[in-house]
Design a protein around this motif. Sequence first.
Motif, PDB file in Angstrom:
ATOM      1  N   LEU A 178     -12.798  -2.858  -2.915  1.00  0.00           N
ATOM      2  CA  LEU A 178     -12.290  -2.098  -1.947  1.00  0.00           C
ATOM      3  C   LEU A 178     -12.780  -0.821  -2.048  1.00  0.00           C
TER       4      LEU A 178
ATOM      5  N   LEU B 173       0.367  -6.120   0.417  1.00  0.00           N
ATOM      6  CA  LEU B 173      -1.015  -6.471  -0.115  1.00  0.00           C
ATOM      7  C   LEU B 173      -1.296  -7.957   0.086  1.00  0.00           C
ATOM      8  N   ARG B 174      -2.499  -8.368   0.524  1.00  0.00           N
ATOM      9  CA  ARG B 174      -2.782  -9.726   0.808  1.00  0.00           C
ATOM     10  C   ARG B 174      -3.218 -10.281  -0.563  1.00  0.00           C
TER      11      ARG B 174
ATOM     12  N   CYS C  29       0.887  -1.073  -0.035  1.00  0.00           N
ATOM     13  CA  CYS C  29      -0.101   0.020  -0.086  1.00  0.00           C
ATOM     14  C   CYS C  29       0.927   1.192   0.050  1.00  0.00           C
TER      15      CYS C  29
ATOM     16  N   CYS D 248      -7.599   1.441   0.436  1.00  0.00           N
ATOM     17  CA  CYS D 248      -6.831   0.414   1.498  1.00  0.00           C
ATOM     18  C   CYS D 248      -7.775  -0.183   2.285  1.00  0.00           C
ATOM     19  N   ALA D 249      -7.632  -1.605   2.405  1.00  0.00           N
ATOM     20  CA  ALA D 249      -8.765  -2.378   3.435  1.00  0.00           C
ATOM     21  C   ALA D 249      -7.984  -1.990   4.872  1.00  0.00           C
ATOM     22  N   ARG D 250      -6.770  -1.550   5.068  1.00  0.00           N
ATOM     23  CA  ARG D 250      -6.303  -1.506   6.366  1.00  0.00           C
ATOM     24  C   ARG D 250      -6.112  -0.059   6.860  1.00  0.00           C
TER      25      ARG D 250
ATOM     26  N   SER E 120     -10.590  -6.365  -7.139  1.00  0.00           N
ATOM     27  CA  SER E 120     -10.321  -5.871  -5.763  1.00  0.00           C
ATOM     28  C   SER E 120     -10.258  -4.460  -5.617  1.00  0.00           C
ATOM     29  N   TRP E 121      -9.958  -3.686  -6.557  1.00  0.00           N
ATOM     30  CA  TRP E 121     -10.156  -2.218  -6.567  1.00  0.00           C
ATOM     31  C   TRP E 121     -11.591  -1.959  -6.641  1.00  0.00           C
TER      32      TRP E 121
ATOM     33  N   TRP F  25      -6.001 -11.462  -1.915  1.00  0.00           N
ATOM     34  CA  TRP F  25      -7.253 -10.821  -2.250  1.00  0.00           C
ATOM     35  C   TRP F  25      -7.419  -9.527  -2.487  1.00  0.00           C
ATOM     36  N   GLU F  26      -6.226  -8.917  -2.236  1.00  0.00           N
ATOM     37  CA  GLU F  26      -6.249  -7.426  -2.347  1.00  0.00           C
ATOM     38  C   GLU F  26      -5.671  -7.409  -3.794  1.00  0.00           C
ATOM     39  N   LEU F  27      -5.021  -8.308  -4.362  1.00  0.00           N
ATOM     40  CA  LEU F  27      -4.381  -8.209  -5.766  1.00  0.00           C
ATOM     41  C   LEU F  27      -4.983  -8.624  -6.944  1.00  0.00           C
TER      42      LEU F  27
END
Length: 250
Positions: free
Chosen positions: A62, A48-49, A41, A66-68, A58-59, A51-53
């Motif tokens: 989310l 990035l995990r 990020c 950023c999920a975090r 993912s975009w 599932w975030e890729l």
Amino acid sequence: MSPVLAAVVMGLLGLIIGSFLAAVSVRLPREEDIVVARSRCMGCDRPLRPWELVPLVSWLVLRARCARCGAAISPRYPLIELGAALVGVWAGFSGSSGLMIAATAVLGWQLLLIAIIDGENFWLPDVLTWPLAATGLIAAALTGWDVALSHLIGAVVGFGGLWLVGWLYKAVRKRDGLGGGDPYLFAGAGAWVSWIGLPSVLLWASAAGLSLVFGLLVVRRSVSATDKLPFGVFLAVGIWLTWLYGPLGL
């Protein structure tokens, strides 16, 4: 394989390739590792995990955050992924054989990355332009050695011709008119479209460049002779159109 199925397969592959191209377009100008380093990020610097890729998905899931840490994710990433997917679909529909489909996709993905790097950084790195020439010669050699010879001549003529133009411009105007990477990119053009396609590449590139200038005149009302333009972007357009539709007038 039917053209529709080929387009779907190549489009999906393009999304994956586009995710890689987007990462390279950020890391290469920063001289960061391209192959080994994990995606992070830009806000919190956390890896990035998986599932975030997932390209594009993912975009969207989310909501461009950023999920975090909640930092905004630039739309350039899904746009590049979509651009690479479009290249794949285009290749699937335009190719008459598996080899032609693969060659068209490889060329398009290389040109997309080159255009992004030059458009954002005014830089044509050798690590991109030299492989463009190499893949063009390989594609020509797979077609036939007689074809490969004309493409090799095209690479030599392309580099020498544009290098001479840049040298003459600097000798007359006492300043650089072309970037150092432009001759290498034009060599790549000759490797892909042969020497006979080089004039068409320049015509398409000039048309694209003039279109941008006219657009700037409409928006800004003035354009200076010293304004920098990413000529590599225009050459990429010229290479792509010449490859797809052949030399103009033939």
